[in-house]
Design an enzyme around this catalytic site. Structure first.
Site, PDB file in Angstrom:
ATOM      1  N   GLY A 165      84.361  62.871 137.196  1.00 15.33           N
ATOM      2  CA  GLY A 165      83.773  63.267 136.015  1.00 15.33           C
ATOM      3  C   GLY A 165      82.819  62.175 135.595  1.00 15.33           C
ATOM      4  N   VAL A 167      81.511  59.158 132.849  1.00 13.33           N
ATOM      5  CA  VAL A 167      81.766  58.386 131.541  1.00 13.33           C
ATOM      6  C   VAL A 167      80.542  57.960 130.709  1.00 13.33           C
ATOM      7  CG1 VAL A 167      82.794  56.162 130.978  1.00 13.33           C
ATOM      8  CG2 VAL A 167      83.413  57.059 133.305  1.00 13.33           C
ATOM      9  N   LYS A 211      85.641  59.603 129.306  1.00 12.75           N
ATOM     10  CA  LYS A 211      85.520  60.004 130.598  1.00 12.75           C
ATOM     11  C   LYS A 211      85.838  61.446 130.467  1.00 12.75           C
ATOM     12  CE  LYS A 211      86.378  59.853 135.570  1.00 12.75           C
ATOM     13  NZ  LYS A 211      86.860  58.908 136.587  1.00 12.75           N
ATOM     14  N   ASP A 221      91.686  51.867 145.613  1.00 14.23           N
ATOM     15  CA  ASP A 221      90.115  51.895 145.791  1.00 14.23           C
ATOM     16  C   ASP A 221      89.535  50.789 145.111  1.00 14.23           C
ATOM     17  OD1 ASP A 221      87.868  52.955 146.321  1.00 14.23           O
ATOM     18  OD2 ASP A 221      87.852  54.489 144.742  1.00 14.23           O
TER      19      ASP A 221
END
Lengths: 244, 309
Positions: free
Chosen positions: B38, B40, B53, B145
């Site tokens: 998505g 932000v 977000k 991540d």
């Protein structure tokens, strides 16, 4: 609750089918039998993101209850594992949605629930995705135009096995290429828990320009039933499933 | 690069977002960035800034919210931005979106911060990251991540590394949920994608290596040898090389072990050594000793070294 096994066909192709039955129809048939069909369309570096001939990719995945993605060769590894995982979530969410409809009435879906409740449900879906068993029939288009892409395909499949074998649930893969020498598809690797050792067996290029995607999908679909048939004959076939 | 079937949402400044369930009203100010799931936006609510977000991928968003909620429960440290609201928004065209609102962290990228503040901060940033990772691991989570884009150093003092995207955070023992190839030990054929502390420590070492290879690099036939060589070629990281190399090779079981080694490396460094490095820093570069005698230069050097912490 007994954990189930998710069944997927993963089709990797770079072009349009040109022989045999409509692949979307076969994909719909597979979906009816509880197998979801995911399709990855591999683009040449000089192709646009909406090329002619690859519309089929999205159609097959839509009919097959799976996920489709067009991707350039260099991003293949990340895409293959992402599509497989997203498809698992999608299938599991489908189960959960069906259950919810049973409980809450036919008009209710997850989107009608408040975010907090939805979050709790997603936690359950995530748990299932991590722990369920997964069987994937990988179907690789090896027609002439795929020549330069097969090395990357091989690496992406090894990478997929790394990602999936980090899960708690068990995995089994088999790989077929199409077109085969005499038949529509050719077995490359029989059911196996890992793909690390596919380097030696990965297909040489098939000659000829035919792309019998429909018939190949049908053959891939039969691999699941063949296996369950064998399973009923040999009860102890769990020996070739790797314990996670 | 990837073909997405979902609709691209583009919110213009001053768009009003009213939540379907909680009725809070947010005013969009500008886009801060967008990723796989998505976008932000910077927004305001009651004259205060927040980060919002928003995406049409409701399920992925809910998974992220779940992670943020569990991280916010870890006491004593701020792991990731704090979560303020989760809601749905029905756009004027009838399309439903899911959004969540979190604290807005103002900061520099590691690269920007180090070029502004000097390389002696490298060790400090490592320690801060390791400290947070230790807390996160103790709570049963793996960051997953970890990469430069997911980190910010706060503009407000005291300078502190903050995590801004926790989408890859995974429960320990499971399969890493989201990763980026360059920072992923699976890609480098140096380990599995199982969520365990050593996975994050590998990525941490890669974060610092990536600072000196902004264009990154791809693997060759001997990925491990290549990484060790690339690390050796970075002179700035020389003092930390033994620790970073151990992190790459998966020789640390916990973030605590690495934290201890880094902090003993830092305490062994001579202050004189740091001041000499400072010649390339902004303060010393501004000082051009053209006419000044050698004695003056060395006197200034001495003064600088006293001023520096």
């Amino acid at each position: 609750m007994k954990k189930g096994t998710l069944k997927q066909i993963l089709l990797l192709t770079d072009g349009c089918s040109n022989k045999g039955e409509d692949p979307s129809a076969v994909a719909a048939l597979a979906f009816e039998q509880g197998i979801s069909v995911n399709v990855i369309g591999i683009l040449d570096d000089d192709q646009t993101e909406h090329p002619q001939g690859l519309e089929e990719v999205e159609q097959i995945a839509l009919s097959g209850g799976g996920i489709s993605q067009l991707v350039y060769t260099k991003a293949l590894s990340q895409t293959v594992q992402m599509v497989t995982k997203q498809a698992m979530t999608q299938t599991l969410q489908g189960f959960v949605n069906a259950e919810l409809k049973q409980i809450l009435g036919p008009e209710q879906t997850m989107e009608d629930l408040a975010p907090d409740k939805r979050g709790e449900i997603m936690e359950v879906v995530e748990d299932m995705g991590e722990t369920c068993d997964l069987e994937v029939v990988v179907l690789v288009d090896t027609s002439a135009s795929m020549r330069d892409k097969l090395l990357t395909v091989k690496e992406a499949l090894i990478d997929l096995s790394i990602s999936l074998n980090a899960r708690i649930g068990r995995n089994r893969f088999c790989i077929f290429s199409f077109p085969g020498r005499r038949k529509d598809i050719q077995k490359v690797l029989d059911w196996s828990p890992r793909l690390d050792n596919i380097s030696s067996v990965f297909p040489k290029l098939s000659s000829g320009g035919v792309t019998p995607t429909g018939p190949a999908l049908r053959e891939a679909m039969y691999q699941f039933s063949k296996k369950s048939l064998l399973r009923s004959l040999h009860k102890d076939d769990a020996s070739n499933i790797e314990e996670a | 690069m990837m073909h997405q079937t979902s609709k691209k949402l583009n919110l213009v400044p001053n768009t009003i977002i009213r939540g379907k369930w909680h009725n809070h009203v947010y005013t969009i100010r500008r886009k801060l960035g967008s990723g796989a799931i998505g976008s932000v936006y910077l927004c305001t609510i009651n004259q205060k800034y927040a980060a919002l977000k928003i995406s049409d991928k409701s399920t992925s968003m809910m998974m992220e919210v779940n992670v943020l909620k569990s991280l916010n429960k870890v006491q004593g440290v701020c792991l990731g931005p704090s979560l303020m609201d989760v809601d749905d928004w029905i756009a004027p065209d009838g399309q439903a979106y899911t959004f969540y609102v979190m604290e807005y962290v103002r900061g520099y990228s590691l690269q920007q911060f180090l070029s502004r503040n000097g390389r002696e901060w490298v060790g400090v940033l490592m320690l801060q990251l390791l400290h947070d990772l230790k807390k996160l691991h103790e709570a049963g989570w793996i960051f997953g991540d970890l990469k430069e884009e997911n980190l910010l150093v706060t503009i407000d003092t005291p300078s502190r590394v903050r995590w801004i995207d926790v989408g890859g955070t995974t429960q320990m023992g499971r399969a890493i949920k989201e990763y980026s190839e360059f920072y992923d030990r699976g890609y480098w054929e140096m380990g599995s994608r199982k969520a365990e502390p050593s996975y994050d420590l590998f990525a941490l070492a890669m974060v610092f290596i990536s600072l000196y290879y902004p264009k990154q690099f791809a693997k060759d036939k001997h990925p491990q040898r290549l990484l060790v060589k690339k690390l050796q070629d970075i002179t700035t990281l020389r003092p930390y090389r033994p620790a970073l190399q151990k992190a790459l090779l998966g020789e640390y079981q916990t973030a605590g072990e690495m934290e201890q080694e880094i902090s003993s490396i830092i305490s062994r460094m001579r202050p004189r050594h740091t001041s000499r490095q400072k010649t390339s820093g902004p303060a010393a570069a501004a000082f051009v000793p053209e006419v000044a005698g050698l004695a003056v230069v060395s006197a200034m050097y001495y003064l600088f070294s006293l001023l520096l912490p």
